[in-house]
Design an enzyme around this catalytic site. Sequence first.
Site, PDB file in Angstrom:
ATOM      1  N   LYS A  39      10.384  55.242   5.255  1.00  8.07           N
ATOM      2  CA  LYS A  39       9.421  54.190   5.571  1.00  8.07           C
ATOM      3  C   LYS A  39       8.932  54.407   7.000  1.00  8.07           C
ATOM      4  CE  LYS A  39       9.129  49.098   5.490  1.00  8.07           C
ATOM      5  NZ  LYS A  39       9.924  47.872   5.236  1.00  8.07           N
ATOM      6  N   ASP A  65      14.168  37.443   0.254  1.00  5.34           N
ATOM      7  CA  ASP A  65      12.969  37.516  -0.587  1.00  5.34           C
ATOM      8  C   ASP A  65      13.225  38.399  -1.806  1.00  5.34           C
ATOM      9  OD1 ASP A  65      10.351  37.078  -1.347  1.00  5.34           O
ATOM     10  OD2 ASP A  65       9.523  38.668  -0.095  1.00  5.34           O
ATOM     11  N   GLN A  78       4.260  52.371   5.376  1.00  3.43           N
ATOM     12  CA  GLN A  78       4.170  52.959   4.045  1.00  3.43           C
ATOM     13  C   GLN A  78       5.381  53.850   3.799  1.00  3.43           C
ATOM     14  OE1 GLN A  78       0.274  54.782   4.485  1.00  3.43           O
ATOM     15  NE2 GLN A  78       1.160  56.833   4.606  1.00  3.43           N
ATOM     16  N   VAL A  79       5.641  54.121   2.501  1.00  2.00           N
ATOM     17  CA  VAL A  79       6.875  54.785   2.082  1.00  2.00           C
ATOM     18  C   VAL A  79       6.550  56.123   1.436  1.00  2.00           C
ATOM     19  CG1 VAL A  79       8.909  54.586   0.613  1.00  2.00           C
ATOM     20  CG2 VAL A  79       7.996  52.559   1.752  1.00  2.00           C
ATOM     21  N   LEU A 139       4.477  56.608  -1.739  1.00  2.00           N
ATOM     22  CA  LEU A 139       4.858  55.847  -2.932  1.00  2.00           C
ATOM     23  C   LEU A 139       4.206  54.466  -2.915  1.00  2.00           C
ATOM     24  CD1 LEU A 139       8.694  56.620  -3.134  1.00  2.00           C
ATOM     25  CD2 LEU A 139       6.913  57.451  -4.678  1.00  2.00           C
ATOM     26  N   ALA A 140       4.083  53.892  -1.724  1.00  2.00           N
ATOM     27  CA  ALA A 140       3.487  52.555  -1.573  1.00  2.00           C
ATOM     28  C   ALA A 140       3.012  52.399  -0.134  1.00  2.00           C
ATOM     29  CB  ALA A 140       4.511  51.474  -1.912  1.00  2.00           C
ATOM     30  N   ALA A 198       1.863  49.237   2.663  1.00  4.25           N
ATOM     31  CA  ALA A 198       1.813  47.801   2.949  1.00  4.25           C
ATOM     32  C   ALA A 198       1.304  47.596   4.371  1.00  4.25           C
ATOM     33  CB  ALA A 198       3.188  47.178   2.767  1.00  4.25           C
ATOM     34  N   SER A 199       1.261  46.336   4.782  1.00  2.80           N
ATOM     35  CA  SER A 199       0.665  46.018   6.076  1.00  2.80           C
ATOM     36  C   SER A 199       1.475  46.543   7.249  1.00  2.80           C
ATOM     37  CB  SER A 199       0.493  44.506   6.204  1.00  2.80           C
ATOM     38  OG  SER A 199       1.731  43.855   6.008  1.00  2.80           O
TER      39      SER A 199
END
Length: 552
Positions: free
Chosen positions: A149, A282, A134-135, A127-128, A130-131
């Site tokens: 995740k 955040d 990932q998901v 789905l996404a 990142a550093s």
Amino acid sequence: MLRRKMRHLSRYQEIATALFHYGFGHIVRDLGLMDQVRRKSGRKPESDASMAKRIRLLLEELGPTFVKLGQVASTRSDLFPPMIISELETLQDHVPSFPFQEVKGIIEAELQASLPACFASFDEQPLAAASIGQVHRATLISGEEVVVKVRRPMIERLIETDLEIIADLLVMAEDRLSWVAQFQLVELFDEFAKVLRQELNFVIEADNTERIRKQSMESGYISAPRIYSDYSTKKVLTQSFIDGVKVTEATKAAGYQPKRIAEQFAKGMFEQMFVHGFFHGDPHPGNVFVTKANKVVLIDFGMVGRLSRRMRQELALLLIGLYKRDTNKVHRALIGMEILREDSDQELIWEDLEQLRIKYAMMEISEISLANALQEIFDIAHKHRCLVPSSLTVLLKSILSIERLLATLAPQLRIIDIIEPFGHDLVRERYDPIRAAKQMQEETIDLLRTLRYLPKELQHVIRAARRNELEMKMSISELDQLNHKIDQITNKLSFSIVLLSFSIIMAAVIVGGSLTAEQTILSRLPSLEIGLGIASFLFLWIIWAIVRSGRF
């Protein structure tokens, strides 16, 4: 440091080259790293862009560790100017997803079971990405829809390498660059490293998510995903799937109620801050989802903020003083929060706060930005070399996100109307006689406990003094500089002795050869050359040792 530099030489070269390319060659030169720069043909240094943009591009090029560093630094608006903060807030992870076979291998190793034994279905496409990880979307054997995740392979080693290098560079920079100490970069880095290491551990994120979910259940303002602990480890995090849209997509045209969503979101966040003292650190729009029933759900709890009860009460006093334009209340609150140092000039600080009061006295309450007002107060503290706790800088970032979201979804809502009830509850709690009596009772018990053990502790001190075993520790702020100066003097003295010895040996050889006419074994040997060679070797060796120590 030298061993680490040799071990991570290629990474040092990448960092030095990137700094040079983005127009920070003077820093590379001051750190003595110009020999590590690899100039690439056809690549010209970025000099046209603003400094803030060059910093952002530099961090993005250097990868995950530096992107995270910038994201943490973006919360420290008390240390960095607005133009840099605004650029750091736009930092993006430019990382590709990693192959499904690696995802499968990590999950099976962590859960100690095959993928089909854990999940009825598992989407191979992420789905996404990142550093950090990932998901993927999946379905448990029991039928619940979840997202999984997975931590990126080798990311821990990469981040630890970068943390070591950054720590080394900051030690060098503190000695050579005065502005490093001014911006408190070493302290900021220590905070950053702690946060980043926590983000690598998904167990911590799972605990944070569950805590927010449970503390929000009573009011129902907001919620968080459910964590499936049987399918979660340090490298794998499994949580319930949120069937909703990002908050920025929850428009009236799409059938949502933006005003209700904004109000629920703000109340939920302020409840976390002022009631529980544990809040999402955040809450940008990418971390806020809205269901079809207009329920707000927060995700991604890698960064959280914490406020003690005492800090919350002082913060409430600060906010009330701010909105009532009461300089004395604001000043007392800053003292109570232990932001203001005892050796600071309190009169000058009070005068700066009074100037801020006069500025806001000319504005309607609805026009005042809470985040901007807090920022200006923290700027005053920083101006007088007072350190704002990291918990308050995270709070400031969260409040800024709340204000931005309210301005987008429901501009007519006044943040003061939402936050005021929480503030007054905290102030009433602070002056509640029952709570004050309970606190006094606890402090009295602590005092009696201390007095009970005091005679025994004094006996230990007296006995140690009689046996000459009493130790006294002293801290001298200039001790390191003194040691450094002694090393310099010693090395220079050694250098002079070697030079003198070298001169004496040469003089003795030359004079001895000229005074004797007999042919000796020494005269038949190239003694001058041998003596010169040995002395030169010793001379160069000690010079190298002194220069290598960095204390000449």
